[in-house]
Design an enzyme around this catalytic site. Structure first.
Site, mmCIF file in Angstrom:
data_model
loop_
_atom_site.group_PDB
_atom_site.id
_atom_site.type_symbol
_atom_site.label_atom_id
_atom_site.label_comp_id
_atom_site.label_asym_id
_atom_site.label_seq_id
_atom_site.Cartn_x
_atom_site.Cartn_y
_atom_site.Cartn_z
ATOM 1 N N ARG A 38 0.860 -1.188 0.000
ATOM 2 C CA ARG A 38 0.000 0.000 0.000
ATOM 3 C C ARG A 38 0.891 1.231 0.000
ATOM 4 O O ARG A 38 1.070 1.886 1.024
ATOM 5 C CB ARG A 38 -0.924 -0.017 1.235
ATOM 6 C CG ARG A 38 -1.972 -1.128 1.187
ATOM 7 C CD ARG A 38 -2.644 -1.321 2.535
ATOM 8 N NE ARG A 38 -3.787 -2.211 2.472
ATOM 9 C CZ ARG A 38 -3.702 -3.535 2.388
ATOM 10 N NH1 ARG A 38 -2.507 -4.117 2.346
ATOM 11 N NH2 ARG A 38 -4.798 -4.285 2.333
ATOM 12 N N TYR A 142 -2.166 -12.762 -25.964
ATOM 13 C CA TYR A 142 -2.351 -11.527 -25.202
ATOM 14 C C TYR A 142 -3.228 -10.547 -25.980
ATOM 15 O O TYR A 142 -4.233 -10.040 -25.454
ATOM 16 C CB TYR A 142 -1.000 -10.892 -24.902
ATOM 17 C CG TYR A 142 -1.094 -9.468 -24.401
ATOM 18 C CD1 TYR A 142 -1.600 -9.191 -23.137
ATOM 19 C CD2 TYR A 142 -0.699 -8.403 -25.201
ATOM 20 C CE1 TYR A 142 -1.701 -7.889 -22.678
ATOM 21 C CE2 TYR A 142 -0.793 -7.092 -24.755
ATOM 22 C CZ TYR A 142 -1.289 -6.840 -23.492
ATOM 23 O OH TYR A 142 -1.398 -5.541 -23.054
ATOM 24 N N GLY A 191 27.032 1.383 -21.486
ATOM 25 C CA GLY A 191 27.936 1.903 -22.509
ATOM 26 C C GLY A 191 28.291 0.898 -23.575
ATOM 27 O O GLY A 191 29.284 1.064 -24.292
#
Length: 312
Positions: A38, A142, A191
């Site tokens: 919460r 999905y 990098g």
């Protein structure tokens, strides 16, 4: 009395941002969550065990005195899939339909559903962005589960007086995002030289800040908004430009080298990463002019400013 909003998935990337926004703007927020977290003191949290296990009667209790539902919770797309593909339909389709029925019963005036641009397909042709009225062409479980949920919601809106607003975003990014966006960001931060110097594709993205602005306007709009809308930052970017923006936001040097897209696709197929490379190299552009007109909205947050923002 101040409006009460019910937000599902209130501890998720999008849900948490929405809770912060609406609490800050004086709304009473009831957040449906899994687990015991919460994070916001002013949110009335309603814990559940499993989205698909909540009955219509249980939803009715959670919807007491709620005027607007923003349904963000979902079993999200996973590159490796899930052990049981039926889970997508149980969570994303059936649970959404049950919630919509309960919301209509409870007198909810507006139901806002966070769907996905993937309902229309995985890629667009150059110069032809997806439009909200294009035929659906979901390519995986999905996306199909989200498309079926959209249809159930539309039917519910037709049968009742409830305003049903379906939002189809492309990839959402911002502070706290996970998935492939986070992975690419980590590679840039290290990098590492990346082979996207020749990738000049066009992909629509959506900053979490812009999505929150849109949903805030959707909630406050007094006229009916029922319909389906695509939304994005309004400026498509290439993978090359995205990596450059990521590097600039972290103070890293841009380390890109050119590699023909055809070669990248072959390498991706050999490594079992064909889908990842296809998305990094392909186009997926959406037209968001209709929602801009409907809400008199223009994106306020750019890729560069959102990437550069660091949460305190």
């Amino acid at each position: 009395m101040t409006e009460r909003i019910l937000i599902t998935g209130a501890n998720g990337f999008v849900g948490k941002a929405l809770c912060k926004y609406f609490v800050a703007h004086g709304y009473r927020v009831r957040g449906v969550v899994r687990g015991k977290k919460r994070p916001l003191a002013d949110v009335e949290y309603a814990p559940i065990h499993d989205l698909a296990s909540v009955s219509r009667a249980e939803w009715t209790g959670l919807l007491d005195d709620v005027q607007v539902v923003i349904h963000c919770a979902a079993l999200v797309h996973q590159m490796q899939g899930v052990a049981d593909p039926d889970e997508y339909y149980r969570v994303n389709t059936a649970a959404t339909a049950t919630l919509a029925e309960a919301a209509a019963d409870a007198g909810v005036s507006r139901f806002i559903f966070l769907s996905t641009a993937k309902v229309l397909g995985e890629f667009t042709r150059p110069g032809r962005p997806f439009r909200a009225d294009d035929s659906a062409n979901p390519q995986d479980d999905y996306a199909r589960s989200k498309w079926l949920a959209e249809q159930a919601l539309t039917e519910s809106g037709i049968r009742t007086d409830m305003d049903v607003v379906i939002i189809r975003p492309p990839l959402i990014y911002g502070s706290g995002v996970g998935g492939n966006f986070e992975l690419l960001m980590k590679l840039v931060e290290k990098g590492l030289p990346l082979p996207f110097g020749s990738v000049d594709n066009k992909r629509s993205l959506l900053a979490i800040n812009n999505l929150v602005d849109v949903l805030g306007l959707c909630l406050r709009k007094s006229e009916s908004l029922s319909g389906t809308y695509l939304v994005s930052d309004g400026n498509d970017v290439s993978t090359r430009d995205l990596v450059t923006a990521m590097a600039m936001s972290t103070g890293k040097s841009v380390r890109l080298f050119p590699c023909p897209v055809t070669v990248l696709r072959v390498i991706g197929a050999c490594l079992g990463k064909k889908t990842v490379i296809d998305r990094l190299c392909g186009d997926l552009s959406v037209e968001c002019a209709p929602i801009q007109r409907a809400l008199d909205w223009h994106p306020r947050h750019s890729l560069q400013t959102v990437l550069a923002y660091k949460e305190p």
